[in-house]
Design an enzyme around this catalytic site. Structure first.
Site, short mmCIF file in Angstrom:
data_model
loop_
_atom_site.label_atom_id
_atom_site.label_comp_id
_atom_site.label_asym_id
_atom_site.label_seq_id
_atom_site.Cartn_x
_atom_site.Cartn_y
_atom_site.Cartn_z
N ASP A 90 17.79 93.42 54.15
CA ASP A 90 16.66 93.67 53.26
C ASP A 90 16.92 95.03 52.62
OD1 ASP A 90 14.33 94.20 51.94
OD2 ASP A 90 12.99 93.83 53.65
N LYS A 148 23.92 94.27 35.07
CA LYS A 148 22.73 94.50 34.26
C LYS A 148 21.57 93.66 34.79
CE LYS A 148 22.62 91.02 30.67
NZ LYS A 148 21.64 90.77 29.68
N HIS A 178 29.62 91.45 31.02
CA HIS A 178 30.61 90.38 31.19
C HIS A 178 31.25 89.95 29.87
CE1 HIS A 178 27.07 87.75 30.34
NE2 HIS A 178 27.99 86.96 29.82
N GLU A 216 21.72 80.81 21.50
CA GLU A 216 21.59 80.01 22.72
C GLU A 216 20.70 78.80 22.43
OE1 GLU A 216 21.44 82.69 26.52
OE2 GLU A 216 20.04 83.52 25.07
N ASP A 235 17.45 91.99 26.08
CA ASP A 235 18.30 91.09 26.85
C ASP A 235 19.68 90.93 26.24
OD1 ASP A 235 18.81 89.19 28.94
OD2 ASP A 235 18.57 87.58 27.47
N HIS A 240 25.20 93.29 25.08
CA HIS A 240 26.31 92.47 24.57
C HIS A 240 26.59 92.73 23.09
CE1 HIS A 240 25.96 90.62 28.37
NE2 HIS A 240 25.05 89.73 28.07
N LYS A 334 16.96 82.33 21.32
CA LYS A 334 16.94 81.17 22.20
C LYS A 334 16.42 79.95 21.44
CE LYS A 334 16.58 83.41 26.70
NZ LYS A 334 17.85 82.83 27.18
#
Length: 485
Positions: A90, A148, A178, A216, A235, A240, A334
C-alpha cells in the site's frame, strides 16, 4: 550511454497488476527477453496493492502475455516468468516499504543498480518517494522512471517534480512519454538530420504550415474520473503533441545525446507564442456512430453534464528565425472517424509555374509522417501524366511511400515501451522528458486554459464520428488551409 550509468540488474515495477503493466510493460519486457536484449542477471519485482504470491503474479503475467503479445514474440516465456517476483504494498503508507526493500534484496545482491518504474496515481508519487527513501531504495545506484500524468498544471507538476528531486538528481529521473518510443517519431529525427535533402528547406522560406493530428475513435473507456478532470488539452496536447511539435521544429542538436537533444527541444517550447482564445476551438462529442456502430455522447457516458473538452484545435506559432510566420495547427479529439496520429508538413507553392499556360494545375508538395496506426512516410510530388501532350501538359500528384514494416523486412514491429524500458535499464535519457521541458509545456497549456476562462469558452458539441466542431474547419480555412483527412 553516460559513463556514470550502468545497466540496472533490478527492475521494480509499481502498479504491476494494472492495465498498463498487463498491456504494455510485461509484454515489452518479455519481447526484449526473447530477443536476448535483457541481461541474464536482471530480476523484475512487481508491486501493487493486490495481495498475491510470486506464483500468482507469474500466472497473471502469463495470461497477459498470451493476450497481448503475438505468439512469435514469446520465445522463452517460461524463462522470462522465472525472472518475476512480487510484493504487495500500500504505497500510501510507509510501513510496507521495508518489506519491499527486503524483497528486492531477496532477488540476490545487486551489482549494477535498480531501475524503478512508477505507474501509479499522481497522488501517490509523493508518498511513494518518501517510502522508497525511508527504505533505502533511493541510493546512487537507483534511477526513477515516472509515468504520466505529471500533475494537472504547472503548480501541481512542480510539487511532483520537487518530491522526486528530493530523492533523485535530474540525471537519474526518467519522465516517460511513450510517443517518443515509437519508431516513426524517432525516424523523424533521422529524416531531418540524416538526409541533406530536407534540412536546407526545413524553414519558413519553404514550409507553408505544419499540421499535427492525434485522433481517437474511443470514448472514455474506463477513464471516466481521470478524463473529466483532464480533458483533451491536458491529456494529449500538453505531452504527446507538444513533444511532436518540438521534434519537428527543433534546431539540429550537436549530437544524439540526451543533453543536446533535450536542450534543443526546450528552446522550441519556450519559443511558443502565447495563444489567444480566438486561435483555439474546443468541443465535446454527442451521440453518433463510429464505423457503423452507435455510440453514446460524452455526457451520457459520464452520467452528468460537464464542460470538459473532448476535442481541441489550436493554431500555434514558434517565434524564432526558422519558423517565423509558419502556423502549426494542432488537432486532437475523441470519437473521431478514425484512429490516426500524423504530422503533415505542407511546403510552399512553386514560385513560378512554367506549365500554367499549358493548362497544368500544380499542388504544393506535402510530407506526411504517419505514426499510428500505421508507421509510414509519404512525400507527394508533381509528375506529368503520360501522354503526347496535344491538349496541353497534365500534372498529377504522385506519392512516394515508405511503409516502415515493408522497408525493413524481418524486423519486428515493436511496442513503444520496449525501447523506453531498455533505455531505462541502460540509463539512456535521450528519449525521456527533462523537467524544464515538462514545465515549459505546462506553462503554455496553463495560459490557454486561462484564456478560455477569461473568454468563458465552453465546448461546442460535435457528433461522434465527425471531425469535431465545424469551427475547427474554419480555424484552418480562414488561413486558406484544409485539414488533411
Amino acid at each position: 550511454m553516460p559513463e556514470t550509468q550502468l545497466s540496472a540488474d533490478r527492475l521494480l515495477l509499481f502498479g504491476a497488476t494494472g492495465d498498463l503493466s498487463r498491456r504494455m510493460l510485461l509484454p515489452s519486457l518479455c519481447a526484449l527477453d526473447a530477443d536476448g536484449l535483457l541481461s541474464t542477471d536482471l530480476k523484475i519485482i512487481g508491486t501493487a496493492r493486490s495481495d498475491m504470491s510470486d506464483i500468482e503474479f507469474r500466472n497473471m503475467a502469463r495470461e497477459a502475455l498470451e493476450q497481448y503479445l503475438p505468439d512469435e514474440r514469446r520465445g522463452g516465456m517460461a524463462d522470462f516468468l522465472n525472472r518475476l517476483s512480487y510484493q504487495a504494498l500500500d504505497a500510501s503508507t510507509i510501513e510496507g516499504f521495508d518489506t519491499l526493500a527486503r524483497k528486492v534484496h531477496e532477488a540476490g545482491p545487486s551489482h549494477t543498480g535498480t531501475a524503478i518504474f512508477l505507474s501509479t496515481a499522481p497522488s501517490l508519487f509523493g508518498p511513494t518517494i518518501a517510502g522508497l527513501k525511508h527504505a533505502g531504495l533511493t541510493g546512487d545506484d537507483v534511477r526513477m522512471c515516472l509515468e504520466k500524468p505529471l500533475g494537472t498544471d504547472l503548480e501541481s507538476s512542480c510539487v511532483i517534480n520537487d518530491a522526486v528531486a528530493d530523492a533523485f538528481p535530474e540525471d537519474r529521473i526518467f519522465r516517460i512519454d511513450h510517443y517518443l518510443g515509437k519508431e516513426t517519431v524517432q525516424n523523424l529525427l533521422a529524416l531531418r538530420f540524416a538526409n541533406i535533402l530536407f534540412e536546407p528547406i526545413w524553414n519558413s522560406n519553404y514550409i507553408d504550415h505544419v499540421q499535427i493530428t492525434v485522433a481517437e475513435t474511443v470514448g472514455l473507456e474506463g477513464r471516466v474520473a481521470f478524463y473529466d478532470d483532464a480533458g483533451a488539452l491536458r491529456d494529449m496536447v500538453q505531452n504527446h503533441m507538444l513533444q511532436l511539435l518540438a521534434l519537428v521544429a527543433m534546431e539540429p542538436p550537436t549530437s544524439f545525446d540526451a543533453t543536446a537533444v533535450r536542450d534543443e527541444k526546450v528552446k522550441v517550447l519556450r519559443a511558443l507564442r502565447k495563444v489567444l482564445a480566438s486561435e483555439t476551438v474546443t468541443g465535446q462529442y454527442r451521440a453518433g456512430a463510429i464505423q457503423g456502430l452507435a455510440v453514446p455522447g460524452y455526457d451520457d457516458e459520464l452520467g452528468k453534464e460537464s464542460d470538459t473538452e473532448t476535442f481541441t484545435a489550436i493554431k500555434a506559432h514558434v517565434d524564432n528565425w526558422r519558423w517565423k510566420g509558419v502556423p502549426f495547427y494542432l488537432r486532437t479529439g475523441k470519437r473521431l472517424p478514425e484512429r490516426v496520429t500524423e504530422i503533415v508538413v505542407k511546403f510552399r507553392d512553386v514560385p513560378h509555374s512554367i506549365f500554367e499556360d499549358m493548362g497544368a494545375k500544380m499542388l504544393p508538395n506535402r510530407l506526411i509522417i504517419g505514426i499510428q496506426p500505421e508507421e509510414n512516410i509519404s512525400l507527394s510530388l508533381m509528375a506529368k501524366v503520360p501522354g503526347l501532350g496535344q491538349d496541353g501538359v497534365r500534372l498529377r500528384e504522385v506519392p512516394l511511400d515508405i511503409a516502415m514494416p515493408d522497408a525493413f523486412v524481418g524486423q519486428h514491429r515493436r511496442i513503444a515501451y520496449e525501447r523506453l524500458l531498455l533505455d531505462l535499464i541502460h540509463g539512456e535519457q535521450t528519449l525521456f522528458v527533462r523537467r524544464d521541458e515538462v514545465e515549459a509545456q505546462w506553462q503554455w497549456v496553463d495560459a490557454i486554459r486561462t484564456a478560455w476562462d477569461a473568454a468563458d469558452t465552453k465546448p461546442q458539441t460535435y457528433t461522434a464520428g465527425s471531425w469535431g466542431p465545424s469551427s475547427a474547419i474554419a480555424l484552418a480555412e480562414r488561413d486558406g488551409v484544409t485539414w488533411h483527412e
